[in-house]
Motif scaffolding. Structure first.
Motif, PDB file in Angstrom:
ATOM      1  N   GLY A  80       0.783  -1.210   0.014  1.00  0.00           N
ATOM      2  CA  GLY A  80      -0.045   0.083  -0.138  1.00  0.00           C
ATOM      3  C   GLY A  80       0.878   1.417  -0.148  1.00  0.00           C
ATOM      4  O   GLY A  80       2.161   1.309   0.178  1.00  0.00           O
ATOM      5  N   THR A  98      -4.315  -1.847   3.739  1.00  0.00           N
ATOM      6  CA  THR A  98      -3.998  -0.462   3.391  1.00  0.00           C
ATOM      7  C   THR A  98      -5.523   0.519   3.999  1.00  0.00           C
ATOM      8  O   THR A  98      -5.437   1.723   4.696  1.00  0.00           O
ATOM      9  N   ASP A 122      -5.424   7.778   0.138  1.00  0.00           N
ATOM     10  CA  ASP A 122      -4.974   6.437  -0.262  1.00  0.00           C
ATOM     11  C   ASP A 122      -4.395   6.464  -1.475  1.00  0.00           C
ATOM     12  O   ASP A 122      -5.032   6.715  -2.331  1.00  0.00           O
ATOM     13  N   HIS A 164      -2.581   4.021  -2.989  1.00  0.00           N
ATOM     14  CA  HIS A 164      -2.422   2.473  -3.307  1.00  0.00           C
ATOM     15  C   HIS A 164      -1.956   2.421  -4.964  1.00  0.00           C
ATOM     16  O   HIS A 164      -0.906   1.735  -5.042  1.00  0.00           O
ATOM     17  N   ALA A 181      -0.595  -4.574   1.523  1.00  0.00           N
ATOM     18  CA  ALA A 181      -1.813  -4.584   0.726  1.00  0.00           C
ATOM     19  C   ALA A 181      -2.812  -4.657   1.255  1.00  0.00           C
ATOM     20  O   ALA A 181      -3.721  -3.796   1.104  1.00  0.00           O
TER      21      ALA A 181
END
Length: 377
Positions: A61, A125, A147, A149, A122
């Motif tokens: 993430g 996140t 976020d 990601h 991952a």
């Protein structure tokens, strides 16, 4: 394309991995390379220990906290003490629950007092970002928590020849462990902005390279070519797991989880015990003072066989004294190794056994790492 592939997220290098014979597997909701044709996990593991390996870990993430007092805010939330580091340095830290257990472990990059970049795992996140956003709202802080990601790729260059590869591509090589630089480099005639941190998850000298998602393919291909010239190879997440297990490094979902505290996991060094506040502090401090009901240990096999996660650990009388959290064959040692949560009365050097489908596999209790680290070399 398989139904599995369609259900999972793809990283920026997905097609490269497929084209290069990668066996793909699910990691945290992403389809990522487990190993490549031409040697498999043992060859990739050995390349990292003896030369250099290149990992795509873009499934990790990425998130950011920006605004006045961003670092101070994060320091009231996350376990470790950000006051121990300066801008340009990163820190391993934990997002804890109110019970002192681990929502996630992550790396925090301090760009400045008002800018903190985070790399969580991952699958966690969204949970980390949601917890931070809830804390921000409770405080009424005017911060932006984002976020990111799918905004960045993440590549790990790991092994004794990591510096050779970085130099060949023209990437910076931060001198201090857990230090990082933001740089613009020329890749095939184009300027590419990226971040390079002196870190990794293998115990070897290495770096993690964080380019923008749209630049990831160009950076990876340059690194992959340099790795091949140096006598190394691309490595999948299978080798990453055997490497980290040899070092005794905790993996969320195994040594860390929302049912395991950092005291039990043996990573109390990632907690700023003297800080005024962090999530779960009261419960965790009490556990540290009173003693945890379990502790993490290493187990070295004394019989032929491969330890696996989730099996019972037995004492000489056959009593269950714990369970393994990770287990594998160590290519470096040529032996089985495991990490386990056991009763606090278990002692170093004690002979135990693992219950492998009704067969006992002898092990001795040891203190990780199983092999010597070269991380700070």
């Amino acid at each position: 394309m398989s139904e599995l592939s369609e259900e999972l997220l793809h990283g920026p290098l997905h097609q490269w991995h497929v084209d290069h014979g990668a066996k793909m597997a699910e990691f945290g909701g992403w389809l990522m390379p487990l190993q490549y044709d031409g040697g498999g996990v043992v060859a990739e593991h050995t390349a990292v220990r003896t030369a250099v390996g290149l990992f795509d870990v873009s499934h990790l993430g990425k998130a950011e906290i920006r605004g006045a007092g961003a670092v101070a805010f994060a320091n009231r939330c996350l376990s470790n003490d950000l006051e121990r580091i300066q801008p340009g340095h990163a820190q391993y830290t934990l997002a804890l629950t109110d019970r002192g257990t681990v929502t996630d472990d992550l790396i925090a990059y301090m760009r400045g007092e008002d800018d903190l970049f985070l790399i969580p795992n991952a699958a966690n996140t969204a949970a980390v970002v949601a917890a931070l956003e809830a804390a921000r709202a409770a405080e009424g802080a005017e911060l932006e928590i984002t976020d990111l990601h799918r905004s960045y790729g993440v590549f790990a260059v790991q092994g004794p020849l990591a510096n050779t590869v970085m130099a060949a591509v023209g990437l910076p090589q931060p001198a201090d462990y857990m230090s990082f630089v933001d740089a613009t480099v020329n890749i095939n005639g184009a300027d590419v902005a990226l971040t390079v941190c002196r870190t990794g998850y293998t115990g070897e000298l290495g770096y993690e390279v964080v380019p923008a998602w749209h630049d990831a393919a160009a950076v990876w291909e340059a690194l992959a070519a340099a790795v091949e010239i140096a006598g190394g190879r691309a490595a999948g997440l299978g080798a990453r797991d055997t490497l980290r297990t040899e070092m005794g490094y905790a993996l969320h979902g195994h040594e860390l989880s929302t049912e395991i505290t950092p005291v039990e996991a043996g990573i109390g060094w990632a907690v700023g015990w003297k800080k005024a506040a962090f999530w779960g502090k009261e419960v965790l401090t009490a556990q540290k003072a009173d003693g945890a009901p379990r502790k993490s240990v290493g187990l070295l096999a004394t019989d032929r066989g491969v330890p696996r996660a989730g099996v019972n650990v037995l004492d000489a009388e056959g009593n269950i004294v714990g369970h393994t959290t990770s287990g594998t064959f160590s290519p470096t040692l040529g032996n089985g190794v495991a990490l386990a949560l056991v009763d606090p009365a278990v002692e170093l050097g004690q002979a135990l056994a693992l219950d492998i489908r009704g067969r006992r596999l002898g092990v001795n209790v040891v203190k990780p790492p199983f092999v010597k680290a070269s991380t700070k070399a």
